[in-house]
Design an enzyme around this catalytic site. Structure first.
Site, PDB file in Angstrom:
ATOM      1  N   ARG A 126      29.708  34.391  43.188  1.00  0.00           N
ATOM      2  CA  ARG A 126      30.007  35.936  42.302  1.00  0.00           C
ATOM      3  C   ARG A 126      29.272  36.968  41.035  1.00  0.00           C
ATOM      4  NH1 ARG A 126      36.358  35.054  39.961  1.00  0.00           N
ATOM      5  NH2 ARG A 126      35.937  37.521  39.699  1.00  0.00           N
ATOM      6  N   HIS A 150      35.184  40.658  51.635  1.00  0.00           N
ATOM      7  CA  HIS A 150      35.116  40.088  50.657  1.00  0.00           C
ATOM      8  C   HIS A 150      36.104  39.974  49.770  1.00  0.00           C
ATOM      9  CE1 HIS A 150      32.983  39.588  46.211  1.00  0.00           C
ATOM     10  NE2 HIS A 150      34.419  40.292  45.783  1.00  0.00           N
ATOM     11  N   TYR A 189      40.129  60.117  46.889  1.00  0.00           N
ATOM     12  CA  TYR A 189      39.231  61.191  47.393  1.00  0.00           C
ATOM     13  C   TYR A 189      37.884  61.490  47.495  1.00  0.00           C
ATOM     14  CZ  TYR A 189      43.599  62.671  44.910  1.00  0.00           C
ATOM     15  OH  TYR A 189      44.846  63.003  44.594  1.00  0.00           O
TER      16      TYR A 189
END
Length: 912
Positions: free
Chosen positions: A25, A71, A115
């Site tokens: 990670r 993931h 968006y």
């Protein structure tokens, strides 16, 4: 039920969790510079074919595919990572080509992922190049439905260019961004010279280059980070000062990872709290063309430079950044230096290119095999068609085709001379050949259109091209130079296409007191200087000890016209005093001398010292501390002159050097030693004479004097070395043809305690003090005195040290050694041998010695120096590393005794 101590369970569970965070990670891989989340986003976008030329898609789609396929930590984690890789104020070269609101340097957040749109940027596409050519390993994904790459092929040096930030369990990484052109230039330089030092790399990569610009204060912290892997640097905003009746400050660049709005708010708070009193107003005039423009108006009468310093002190216009060069190397966290990070990237690229070439070679061979079958079928197409038409099924047709025996003549006609030769290398030489299963499958898949003449020519051309490709791939795999050539070409192309000018300025002003020497590990070094003035240092551990009489190993690439002239041993923290033929002295720290490989020539000494055009180094001496009461520098010249001057007098050298000794035109400096009260000096000459006298015989003089007579020389003789006598040690004498011997110094007490009359009454300003000193002729010696050097008056002729004959040659150097020491010997052709002192016999003075080094024809011994035992204190190393004087190339005097046979040479004093 399993019973287990709770502390064991907690420890094991915590370590498992910690390693999972570290590897899976938080930390980047040193090869591609990516964390797992970043790598998985790029791989998911590659699966979606979002290349730099494709249309952008919604970030929600990218985040969803990444979460679903690779993931397992949710879109809320993935989208911020994607956004950061698209922000040009956080990445030196963005990996994501964005469209929409992805936030701003002002600190505004990005719009929701429904968006915004994105696709891969060119640098990311270069990191994914060759991914499908078996260049990297794959592992199963979290749900084991597909596989993902462990690392990307990464043609782009992402870790150093874009940097990385990450906090794991018990460790963290903080790698700043760098300039792409500088990193590529540094990697290319490493390909050319793998032995390049970090100091030399720092000349190419001077420091970080932040996307937001700014000014880095000082170079010391950068060098510390590149040498040790850890440091902190101070970054300031770039501020223009406009002076006048009402001065103002204009902030044009802010420190890395600072938000513009927060900077303005912090300054405003300082003004409101009367922390800074000289500011009358602050305006944010930033726009799209100038992302950062903060105007700070000052009150009348206030010095803008004082206000600016207050802003640096109290506001975020000056920030301290930690540099922690920590990354995963082979799956394990490791702190690296700058050079090691570059080496790991080059190592990764070598593996990628080899694996890519092996994959392409296998593919080309497979296609060549198919094309050979098609060409063979076309060569006898009527028979092939007949077999197929007479078969009931494809399986039957395949079986019959595989049973057909093709004559070698037909194979040669179908493949051509070159193709047939290559075919024989693979299949062996035979009168007939049969088609393989793969070839028959290809023949059965042929269409009638492939029977056309142009199609047959196309297959022949393809076969020829495949042969060329296979030859090319084999050459690449067999030649590492070609592999590094490909890497270099890729780096040059990346630098040309995407390189930009440096944004961050590095200021020489240091904020704080630093000592560069603190970064240098103290170790023993061997320093060599060639006749033409090339200098280098090598760790003493490079040369392992050999038996007496060995040939040694190459110490440098010594050409016949540039033999080695000086060899000495010193600690990296010691000073080297360089004495020149013009009687000047310069000094340099040992660690400042470039460290190079054994075979390298070295660096021109004129690049280190400010020597005049006709000035050459004649001798060197190692000094650790100049402030030693009662210590002197004793200098000896070729003509037998000695001069003693306080050591402290040489502690303040100038850039252009300072006067060390006044020399006659026909004289030159031979050796320099450090003496203390009650020491005794031994001078040795090229014809094998030696004299021992007390250091008090020579009174102290200033630097700008010539000295007094130390030994009276016979015609054609000259001084070759000088040491401080040690009753517990032995004197090692070496001759130019590889012979040498040891003799005990002895107590030397014949003149001990006696007042020696001195006749040198001249002043220091008189230069050379001409004196009348009674000359002592060598006396007939008894057996006891023949094993030691008795003390005489300065200026005598001395006693026989070694028989210098045509067999062993003239004396080239001496050294005071102990049984626990080792010595380094170097020849004019650059060979170096390291032997144990105890391997050299202790014999009398009036002998020829034994062979201590076997020389090649035309080679000769040029220098010998003591290597102190490992248990010696580093602070004493200057006393243990007396330098060796240059060797004169004089012919052996014909009047010397004829050579004796090997059996006449005694290894014990009885032979005298």
């Amino acid at each position: 039920m399993i019973e287990e101590a709770i502390e064991d369970e907690l420890r094991n569970s915590y370590l498992t969790y910690a390693m999972s965070v570290i590897v899976s990670r938080a930390l980047p891989d040193v090869r591609d510079g990516l964390k797992p989340s970043q790598r998985r986003i790029l791989v998911a976008m590659n699966d979606l074919s979002l290349t730099p030329g494709a249309a952008r898609v919604k970030c929600a789609k990218i985040a969803g595919d990444t979460s679903g396929n690779y993931h397992p930590h949710g879109e809320a984690i993935i989208y911020p990572t994607l956004v950061r890789m698209a922000q040009e104020w956080n990445m030196r070269h963005v990996l994501i080509d964005k469209q929409g609101n992805f936030g701003s340097i002002a600190g505004l957040p990005a719009a929701a992922m429904r968006y915004t749109e994105a696709r891969l940027a060119p640098p990311a596409a270069m990191m994914l190049d060759d991914l499908k050519l078996d260049t990297v390993d794959y592992i199963p994904t979290y749900d084991e439905r597909r596989t993902e790459p462990v690392v990307l092929p990464s043609k782009f040096p992402n870790l150093l260019v874009n940097g990385a930030q990450g906090i794991a369990v018990g460790m963290a990484t903080s790698i700043p961004p760098h300039n792409l052109r500088e990193i590529c230039a540094g990697l290319i330089r490493m390909i050319e010279d793998p032995e390049i030092s970090i100091s030399e790399l720092c000349e190419i990569v001077p420091g970080p280059d932040f996307p937001t610009g700014g000014i880095i204060c000082g170079r010391y912290s950068i060098r510390q980070a590149y040498n040790t892997g850890r440091s902190t640097i101070v970054v300031r905003a770039r501020v223009d000062v406009e002076e006048g009746k009402k001065a103002r400050l204009i902030v044009r660049e802010i420190p890395f990872q600072q938000a513009r709005d927060r900077v303005v708010e912090r300054i405003a708070d300082l003004v409101r709290n009367d922390k800074i009193k000289g500011i009358s107003g602050i305006r944010d005039e930033s726009d799209l063309k100038e992302p950062v423009r903060i105007v700070i108006e000052l009150k009348q009468g206030h010095d803008p430079h004082i206000v600016l310093n207050q802003l640096y002190q109290f506001s975020s216009l000056q920030e301290t950044h930690s540099i922690i060069l920590l990354a995963l190397v082979d799956g394990k966290p490791r702190e690296l230096t700058l050079k090691e990070m570059m080496q790991e990237f080059l190592r990764h690229r070598v593996i990628v290119i080899r694996r890519r070439t092996q994959f392409l070679l296998a593919s080309a061979r497979k296609r060549k095999h198919v094309v050979e079958g098609l060409l063979l079928a076309l060569a006898d197409i009527d028979h092939i068609i007949q077999i197929i038409r007479n078969s009931r099924t494809q399986a039957e047709a395949k079986e019959k085709l595989m049973g057909v025996e093709c004559p070698a003549s037909m194979m040669e006609r179908a493949l051509g001379d070159r193709g047939y030769t290559d075919f024989q290398l693979e299949r062996g030489i035979s009168d007939t050949y049969r088609l393989t299963s793969v070839q028959t499958d290809a023949i059965l898949r042929m269409t009638l259109g492939q029977l056309a003449g142009l199609e047959q020519e196309r297959l022949a051309e393809e076969h020829s091209a495949l042969l060329d490709e296979i030859s090319e791939y084999r050459d690449i795999l067999g030649d590492p130079v070609r592999i590094y050539g490909i890497i270099r070409a890729d780096l040059e192309e990346i630098s040309r296409r995407y390189g930009t000018d440096r944004k961050t300025v590095i200021d020489d002003e240091e904020l704080g007191n630093y000592n560069m020497e603190d970064l240098i590990t103290e170790e023993t070094m061997v320093v060599t200087i060639s006749t033409q003035g090339y200098i280098k240092r090598i760790p003493a551990t490079t040369y392992r000890a050999q038996k007496r009489g060995g040939k040694g190993i190459a110490g440098m690439r010594a050409e016949e016209e540039d033999p080695v002239e000086h060899l000495f041993v010193a600690s990296t923290h010691a000073y080297l005093l360089f004495f020149t033929n013009q009687g000047k002295v310069y000094w340099q720290k040992v660690w400042e001398i470039p460290q190079m490989s054994r075979e390298s020539r070295g660096r021109a000494v004129v690049n280190l010292l400010n020597l005049s055009p006709d000035e050459k180094i004649r001798d060197c001496v190692v000094v650790r501390n100049f402030d030693l009461p009662g210590h002197f520098l004793m200098m000896g010249t070729k003509k037998g002159i000695v001069k003693k001057t306080e050591l402290e007098a040489y502690s303040r050298p100038k850039r252009g050097g300072i006067i060390a000794i006044k020399l006659r035109e026909d004289d030159e400096l031979v050796d320099v030693v450090i003496t203390k009260p009650n020491d005794q000096i031994v001078l040795s000459t090229s014809t094998g004479m030696a004299i021992r006298f007390s250091e008090s015989d020579a009174r102290p003089m200033g630097r700008n004097t010539s000295g007094v007579k130390g030994i009276s020389l016979r015609k054609g003789d000259e001084v070759v070395g000088m040491v401080v006598a040690d009753p517990t040690a032995t004197l090692l004498t070496a001759c130019e043809f590889g012979y040498g011997k040891r003799t005990t110094f002895g107590p030397g007490d014949e003149m001990a305690g006696k007042e020696l009359p001195m006749s040198d009454e001249g002043s220091e300003e008189d230069g050379l003090i001409e004196e009348e000193v009674p000359v002592e002729e060598p006396e007939a010696e008894d057996l006891g005195s023949a094993n030691r050097y008795r003390t005489q008056r300065r200026g005598g002729k001395g006693v026989i040290d070694i028989k210098a004959t045509r067999r062993n040659g003239k004396v080239v150097g001496i050294a005071a050694v102990h049984d626990s020491d080792e010595v380094l010997m170097m020849t004019t052709r650059g060979k170096i041998q390291r032997i144990a002192v105890k391997d050299v016999s202790v014999i009398g003075r009036n002998t020829q010695g034994v062979r201590i080094m076997s020389l090649d024809e035309g080679d000769s011994l040029t220098a010998i120096v003591r290597v102190p035992s490992q248990d010696i204190d580093p602070s004493e190393i200057e006393a243990a590393s007396a330098p060796i004087a240059p060797v004169s190339e004089l012919p052996i005097d014909e009047s010397l005794p004829e050579s004796t046979s090997e059996s006449d040479v005694s290894d014990a004093s009885e032979g005298e």
